[in-house]
Write an enzyme that holds these catalytic residues in place. Structure first.
Site, PDB file in Angstrom:
ATOM      1  N   VAL A  37       0.830  -1.211   0.000  1.00 49.08           N
ATOM      2  CA  VAL A  37       0.000   0.000   0.000  1.00 49.08           C
ATOM      3  C   VAL A  37       0.870   1.269   0.000  1.00 49.08           C
ATOM      4  CG1 VAL A  37      -1.767   1.276   1.292  1.00 49.08           C
ATOM      5  CG2 VAL A  37      -1.896  -1.220   1.136  1.00 49.08           C
ATOM      6  N   VAL A  60       9.967   2.707   7.905  1.00 49.90           N
ATOM      7  CA  VAL A  60       9.742   1.261   7.751  1.00 49.90           C
ATOM      8  C   VAL A  60      10.338   0.559   8.958  1.00 49.90           C
ATOM      9  CG1 VAL A  60       9.616   1.190   5.228  1.00 49.90           C
ATOM     10  CG2 VAL A  60      11.843   1.114   6.373  1.00 49.90           C
ATOM     11  N   ARG A  62      12.371  -2.762   8.835  1.00 49.32           N
ATOM     12  CA  ARG A  62      13.646  -3.485   8.671  1.00 49.32           C
ATOM     13  C   ARG A  62      14.641  -2.661   7.858  1.00 49.32           C
ATOM     14  NH1 ARG A  62      11.215  -8.657   5.945  1.00 49.32           N
ATOM     15  NH2 ARG A  62       9.892  -7.025   5.091  1.00 49.32           N
ATOM     16  N   GLY A 148     -11.293  -1.147  -0.261  1.00 47.74           N
ATOM     17  CA  GLY A 148     -10.247  -0.633  -1.166  1.00 47.74           C
ATOM     18  C   GLY A 148     -10.623   0.641  -1.878  1.00 47.74           C
ATOM     19  N   ASP A 215     -11.628 -10.273   8.749  1.00 40.79           N
ATOM     20  CA  ASP A 215     -11.381  -9.051   7.977  1.00 40.79           C
ATOM     21  C   ASP A 215     -12.723  -8.348   7.655  1.00 40.79           C
ATOM     22  OD1 ASP A 215      -9.369  -7.620   5.884  1.00 40.79           O
ATOM     23  OD2 ASP A 215     -11.269  -8.050   4.876  1.00 40.79           O
ATOM     24  N   LYS A 219     -14.427  -4.683   9.016  1.00 38.48           N
ATOM     25  CA  LYS A 219     -14.950  -3.712   8.049  1.00 38.48           C
ATOM     26  C   LYS A 219     -16.420  -3.409   8.331  1.00 38.48           C
ATOM     27  CE  LYS A 219     -11.713  -5.062   4.438  1.00 38.48           C
ATOM     28  NZ  LYS A 219     -11.482  -5.951   3.300  1.00 38.48           N
TER      29      LYS A 219
HETATM   30  N1  LIG Z   1      -2.598  -4.855   0.520  1.00 39.23           N
HETATM   31  C1  LIG Z   1      -3.830  -4.439   0.305  1.00 39.23           C
HETATM   32  O1  LIG Z   1      -4.383  -4.611  -0.783  1.00 39.23           O
HETATM   33  C2  LIG Z   1      -4.579  -3.705   1.390  1.00 39.23           C
HETATM   34  C3  LIG Z   1      -5.868  -3.218   1.124  1.00 39.23           C
HETATM   35  C4  LIG Z   1      -6.544  -2.489   2.115  1.00 39.23           C
HETATM   36  C5  LIG Z   1      -5.944  -2.287   3.336  1.00 39.23           C
HETATM   37  N2  LIG Z   1      -4.698  -2.812   3.576  1.00 39.23           N
HETATM   38  C6  LIG Z   1      -4.103  -2.574   4.882  1.00 39.23           C
HETATM   39  O2  LIG Z   1      -2.955  -1.736   4.720  1.00 39.23           O
HETATM   40  C7  LIG Z   1      -1.961  -2.035   5.709  1.00 39.23           C
HETATM   41  C8  LIG Z   1      -0.629  -2.337   5.002  1.00 39.23           C
HETATM   42  O3  LIG Z   1      -0.811  -3.452   4.156  1.00 39.23           O
HETATM   43  P1  LIG Z   1       0.311  -3.868   3.082  1.00 39.23           P
HETATM   44  O4  LIG Z   1      -0.332  -4.904   2.235  1.00 39.23           O
HETATM   45  O5  LIG Z   1       0.906  -2.664   2.428  1.00 39.23           O
HETATM   46  O6  LIG Z   1       1.397  -4.557   4.030  1.00 39.23           O
HETATM   47  P2  LIG Z   1       2.892  -4.971   3.648  1.00 39.23           P
HETATM   48  O7  LIG Z   1       3.074  -5.043   2.170  1.00 39.23           O
HETATM   49  O8  LIG Z   1       3.209  -6.172   4.461  1.00 39.23           O
HETATM   50  O9  LIG Z   1       3.787  -3.737   4.165  1.00 39.23           O
HETATM   51  C9  LIG Z   1       3.832  -3.418   5.516  1.00 39.23           C
HETATM   52  C10 LIG Z   1       4.825  -2.278   5.718  1.00 39.23           C
HETATM   53  O10 LIG Z   1       4.733  -1.875   7.078  1.00 39.23           O
HETATM   54  C11 LIG Z   1       6.058  -1.751   7.605  1.00 39.23           C
HETATM   55  N3  LIG Z   1       6.000  -1.954   9.057  1.00 39.23           N
HETATM   56  C12 LIG Z   1       5.519  -3.020   9.743  1.00 39.23           C
HETATM   57  N4  LIG Z   1       5.592  -2.809  11.076  1.00 39.23           N
HETATM   58  C13 LIG Z   1       6.141  -1.580  11.233  1.00 39.23           C
HETATM   59  C14 LIG Z   1       6.489  -0.782  12.355  1.00 39.23           C
HETATM   60  N5  LIG Z   1       6.260  -1.204  13.588  1.00 39.23           N
HETATM   61  N6  LIG Z   1       7.033   0.445  12.129  1.00 39.23           N
HETATM   62  C15 LIG Z   1       7.255   0.903  10.869  1.00 39.23           C
HETATM   63  N7  LIG Z   1       6.952   0.185   9.767  1.00 39.23           N
HETATM   64  C16 LIG Z   1       6.394  -1.029   9.946  1.00 39.23           C
HETATM   65  C17 LIG Z   1       6.855  -2.809   6.889  1.00 39.23           C
HETATM   66  O11 LIG Z   1       8.224  -2.472   6.981  1.00 39.23           O
HETATM   67  P3  LIG Z   1       9.346  -3.344   6.251  1.00 39.23           P
HETATM   68  O12 LIG Z   1       9.214  -2.986   4.797  1.00 39.23           O
HETATM   69  O13 LIG Z   1      10.612  -2.871   6.853  1.00 39.23           O
HETATM   70  O14 LIG Z   1       9.011  -4.774   6.535  1.00 39.23           O
HETATM   71  C18 LIG Z   1       6.270  -2.670   5.470  1.00 39.23           C
HETATM   72  O15 LIG Z   1       6.924  -1.633   4.763  1.00 39.23           O
HETATM   73  C19 LIG Z   1      -2.537  -3.226   6.519  1.00 39.23           C
HETATM   74  O16 LIG Z   1      -3.168  -2.718   7.663  1.00 39.23           O
HETATM   75  C20 LIG Z   1      -3.580  -3.821   5.584  1.00 39.23           C
HETATM   76  O17 LIG Z   1      -4.633  -4.481   6.281  1.00 39.23           O
HETATM   77  C21 LIG Z   1      -4.002  -3.497   2.634  1.00 39.23           C
END
Ligand SMILES: NC(=O)c1ccc[n+]([C@@H]2O[C@H](COP(=O)([O-])OP(=O)(O)OC[C@H]3O[C@@H](n4cnc5c(N)ncnc54)[C@H](OP(=O)(O)O)[C@@H]3O)[C@@H](O)[C@H]2O)c1
Length: 438
Positions: A37, A60, A62, A148, A215, A219
């Site tokens: 995202v 971020v 890591r 979304g 999930d 919502k």
């Molecule tokens: N993916 C979708 O289609 C979608 C749709 C609607 C809502 N969402 C929501 O959006 C959020 C993010 O989803 P995503 O799919 O983008 O997840 P993702 O691809 O797993 O990315 C998560 C990011 O968060 C960072 N992170 C995790 N813990 C952290 C912390 N304590 N401090 C700082 N950074 C941290 C990670 O850092 P690193 O890169 O260093 O690991 C990574 O960059 C979630 O809540 C999800 O439910 C996602």
């Protein structure tokens, strides 16, 4: 619309955003999370020509992984952004609900508006977050957390603000919808369909939140809040997923020319708002029958609008980023609070008709049906169909789930009004048959 990314333009725009002549007029954003995202959000803003927003930094977790190139500074400590007085808005897109809650609350207290994609964080802490919003007079928006790219929360807050809504129904989880589509349209089995969804990036490697219905449960709470101004207790929202579905259940649906869809319903009753999330039997006359793959759909029914549906991509990098940008747009216009402030209703006001399957004999002694309509048993396949009080179904859920029973709603339910019950037939979308049960 196909969006073509020209890296040169993106960098030029980013450079203009970061170092450009209009810098002093720009609002500064701190972005926490640069995964699916977060990266979509950076790409989206980089495509905008005249932008009033600048991403001042990204945080971020890591520091040992390779990331897509960006000229925006990357930090490994989110405090760098949350404590920075020059930052106006925190956009949070991380996958850790508790860390997200700490970041969001500290950012609000530091005088920043917060935009988040994290449904679990907002749904589990809604009360505290709303109080903090009032106390700090800052905004917390979470359009990306529900459906979304479909701008349902903002539409509820603006366009549908005064509409007397009589029901909301949806397909809110792309992963389960994809899996069910493959099972019913292509006859794939559950595990194969789930693996395919993971391969295509629709499902997480750990998909339990999607397939158990959690999930869609989070919502539903957020939708109920925006539609009716009610802060429902999550424990009072019945939810059941698709992870216990058995081939007998699929055969049962097929034998009746139906499909199964995971559907949340938010229903006003005379006593207040009641919500539930269940797999439903859907027949071909229901428009949800053909909402396939990763698509989401929200159906609203109201006294003035009649019935309306919004369909769109419920997840993915750019569709979700579009919802975050929608929240930025709303910050510029500062929408007001909900007009409605309804109270939560007792789930016992709803009697819902469900199909329950078990591997052992089911009876009214084990399942407290009010009425049984249909039943079947052979050596290992037993089911009953009948009306059950939603509150009793909530109490029974741990027992059902532990036995890996299937629970599927037929689409029929009755609402207890003081003098009579309204009998809903979802495929007809209207409360036509008035039926007393109280
Ligand atoms: N993916 C979708 O289609 C979608 C749709 C609607 C809502 N969402 C929501 O959006 C959020 C993010 O989803 P995503 O799919 O983008 O997840 P993702 O691809 O797993 O990315 C998560 C990011 O968060 C960072 N992170 C995790 N813990 C952290 C912390 N304590 N401090 C700082 N950074 C941290 C990670 O850092 P690193 O890169 O260093 O690991 C990574 O960059 C979630 O809540 C999800 O439910 C996602």
């Amino acid at each position: 619309v196909q969006i073509i990314f020209n890296e040169k333009n993106i960098r030029k725009n980013q450079a203009e955003q970061t170092f450009g002549y209009s810098k002093k007029h720009m609002k500064k954003i701190g972005l926490i999370g640069y995964g699916c995202v977060g990266q979509g959000f950076v790409r989206y803003l980089a495509q905008q020509a005249a932008l009033e927003f600048e991403i001042a930094g990204i945080a971020v977790k890591r520091n040992d992984i390779k990331r897509p190139f960006t000229i925006i500074p990357i930090h490994y400590n989110a405090d760098r952004l949350i404590e920075d007085p020059s930052i106006d808005i925190i956009v949070e897109a991380i996958d850790d609900a508790e860390a997200a809650f700490l970041y969001a609350t500290r950012a609000l207290r530091n005088g920043k508006d917060v935009i988040t994609a994290n449904k679990k964080m907002v749904a589990t802490h809604l009360t505290e977050l709303l109080e903090l919003q009032n106390e700090t007079q800052r905004k917390l928006y979470f359009e990306a957390a529900v459906a979304g790219s479909i701008p349902i929360l903002h539409l509820l807050q603006s366009y549908y603000r005064r509409e007397p809504l009589t029901r909301l129904r949806g397909i809110l989880n792309g992963t389960t919808n994809y899996v069910l589509t493959k099972i019913f349209n292509e006859k794939l089995d559950y595990r194969k369909a789930l693996r395919q969804a993971q391969k295509l990036g629709f499902a997480e490697s750990e998909p339990s939140s999607d397939v158990t219905g959690a999930d869609a449960w989070y919502k539903s709470k957020l939708l109920a809040y925006r539609a009716f101004g009610v802060d429902l207790d999550l424990a009072e929202i019945m939810y059941y997923g698709i992870d216990t579905l058995h081939e007998d259940d699929i055969r049962y649906a097929r034998s009746r020319q139906k499909r199964i869809k995971l559907i949340p319903i938010i229903q006003p009753t005379s006593e207040g708002i009641v919500a539930w999330v269940l797999p439903h039997l859907v027949d071909p006359s229901d428009s949800f029958f053909t909402i396939d793959n990763e698509f989401n759909c929200i159906e609203l029914e109201g006294g003035f609008i009649g019935r309306q549906q919004l369909i769109g991509k419920g997840a993915g990098s750019l569709p979700t980023a579009a919802a975050l940008v929608g929240d930025l747009n709303a910050l510029e216009t500062r929408n007001k609070q909900n007009v409605h402030s309804q109270k939560a209703g007792d789930p016992a006001q709803i009697q819902i008709e469900v199909y329950i399957r078990d591997h052992e004999i089911l009876s009214q002694n084990t399942i407290p049906f009010e009425e049984v309509k249909e039943g079947y048993m052979d050596d290992s396949y037993h089911y009953l169909v009948g009306f059950i009080d939603l509150k009793k179904l909530i109490a029974l859920k741990p027992w059902l789930y532990q036995r890996r029973c299937t629970v599927i709603a037929t689409g029929q339910y009755k609402i207890n009004t003081k003098s009579a019950a309204t009998h809903h037939q979802e495929t007809a979308y209207c409360a036509t048959n008035q039926k007393a049960w109280a």
